[in-house]
Design a protein around this motif. Structure first.
Motif, short mmCIF file in Angstrom:
data_model
loop_
_atom_site.label_atom_id
_atom_site.label_comp_id
_atom_site.label_asym_id
_atom_site.label_seq_id
_atom_site.Cartn_x
_atom_site.Cartn_y
_atom_site.Cartn_z
N SER A 21 -13.52 18.89 -2.84
CA SER A 21 -14.31 18.10 -1.89
C SER A 21 -14.70 18.93 -0.60
O SER A 21 -13.99 19.87 -0.42
N SER A 74 -9.62 16.44 0.41
CA SER A 74 -10.01 15.13 1.08
C SER A 74 -9.03 14.41 1.70
O SER A 74 -8.94 14.09 2.91
N ASP A 112 -3.44 10.68 -8.79
CA ASP A 112 -4.23 11.68 -10.04
C ASP A 112 -3.51 11.61 -11.08
O ASP A 112 -2.21 11.38 -10.91
N GLY A 166 -5.64 6.92 -13.40
CA GLY A 166 -6.35 5.92 -12.48
C GLY A 166 -6.87 4.53 -13.09
O GLY A 166 -6.83 3.53 -12.47
N ASP A 173 -12.69 9.13 -6.15
CA ASP A 173 -13.35 10.90 -6.46
C ASP A 173 -13.05 11.11 -7.82
O ASP A 173 -12.58 12.25 -8.03
C1 LIG Z 1 -13.22 15.89 -7.98
S1 LIG Z 1 -11.82 15.97 -8.30
C2 LIG Z 1 -10.76 15.31 -6.96
C3 LIG Z 1 -10.91 16.33 -5.84
C4 LIG Z 1 -9.96 15.92 -4.36
N1 LIG Z 1 -10.44 14.78 -3.83
C5 LIG Z 1 -9.87 17.03 -3.40
O1 LIG Z 1 -10.41 16.93 -2.35
O2 LIG Z 1 -9.19 18.04 -3.94
C6 LIG Z 1 -11.22 14.73 -9.46
C7 LIG Z 1 -9.72 14.48 -9.66
O3 LIG Z 1 -9.65 13.38 -10.54
C8 LIG Z 1 -8.54 13.48 -11.54
N2 LIG Z 1 -8.69 12.79 -12.58
C9 LIG Z 1 -9.66 12.84 -13.46
N3 LIG Z 1 -9.34 11.99 -14.58
C10 LIG Z 1 -8.28 11.03 -14.15
C11 LIG Z 1 -7.90 9.91 -14.43
N4 LIG Z 1 -8.27 9.12 -15.49
N5 LIG Z 1 -6.88 9.21 -13.46
C12 LIG Z 1 -6.47 9.99 -12.29
N6 LIG Z 1 -7.24 11.15 -11.96
C13 LIG Z 1 -8.04 11.67 -12.53
C14 LIG Z 1 -8.59 15.03 -11.78
O4 LIG Z 1 -7.47 15.55 -12.09
C15 LIG Z 1 -9.33 15.87 -10.27
O5 LIG Z 1 -8.08 16.32 -9.72
#
Ligand SMILES: C[S@@+](CC[C@H](N)C(=O)[O-])C[C@H]1O[C@@H](n2cnc3c(N)ncnc32)[C@H](O)[C@@H]1O
Length: 201
Positions: A37, A67, A85, A111, A129
């Motif tokens: 982010s 974030s 996550d 999630g 996110d």
């Molecule tokens: C855009 S990144 C988030 C970045 C974070 N907000 C940061 O600032 O570091 C999206 C995140 O969603 C997680 N993710 C993907 N699929 C997911 C799921 N089904 N359930 C939970 N988390 C998931 C990934 O592991 C990844 O870390």
């Protein structure tokens, strides 16, 4: 249509960068985390959360905690924050940085499962996110937001790391949100493209 980037806004104009952030950025570079982010969404999240003393907050997609570093600074009074996550390496790193903070619950879970099975008080702000809560379980996560609460998403303008065809997902989401009569939203073309929606009934 997204509103254009405000003039004069750049990293050098941000004077409240969380002290924990450089360490997380260094860790992010070390492990090659590819989904960080940016600072702009961070500062907006902190500002919106600060408007809700004692609020309850939710982040879908902890990632490495970039974030989260900002969101923690938006916790006022008895506020609390749940972040989810499904990657245990990432939640492990986030725990190393934030485990001292008992206002936070850092959960390693899918999630989609968490959102659909959650039973508890609703939230004053959700930062979606990860795919769940954004492109799936959208209706379900919006149902968890209090009247007057915010739904925040970024990565809404074309990004170099988008997979082929992702524009269709984004178009669907924007159309879906705009059709919701219980949310009022603003689309902003700064950062990676931000939408802030507030629940009005
Ligand atoms: C855009 S990144 C988030 C970045 C974070 N907000 C940061 O600032 O570091 C999206 C995140 O969603 C997680 N993710 C993907 N699929 C997911 C799921 N089904 N359930 C939970 N988390 C998931 C990934 O592991 C990844 O870390």
């Amino acid at each position: 249509m997204f509103m254009p980037q405000p003039q004069g806004m750049n990293d050098a104009t941000l004077h409240d960068i969380p002290s924990i952030l450089p360490g997380i950025q260094a860790k992010s570079a070390e492990i090659g985390f590819t989904m960080p982010s940016d600072l702009y969404i961070g500062t907006m999240l902190k500002t919106l959360m600060s408007s809700k003393p004692g609020g309850r907050f939710l982040e879908s997609g902890t990632g490495i905690g970039l974030s989260l570093a900002w969101m923690v600074e938006g916790l006022v009074g008895e506020a609390s924050l749940v972040t989810i996550d499904n990657d245990p390496v990432l939640t492990g790193i986030a725990n190393e940085f934030f485990s001292h903070d008992n206002r936070l619950s850092i959960l390693c879970a899918d999630g989609a499962d968490w959102i659909t099975s959650y039973v508890g008080p609703s939230f004053d702000l959700v930062f979606a996110d990860a795919w769940p809560g954004k492109y799936s379980q959208t209706k379900e996560i919006l149902a968890l937001i209090k009247p007057g609460g915010f739904y925040v998403i970024d990565d809404m303008t074309t990004q170099p790391n988008w997979p082929d065809g992702h524009e269709d997902n984004v178009t669907w989401l924007v159309d879906y949100l705009e059709a919701r009569e219980d949310f009022v939203l603003t689309k902003m073309g700064w950062g990676t493209g931000v939408i802030v929606a507030v629940r009005v009934c």
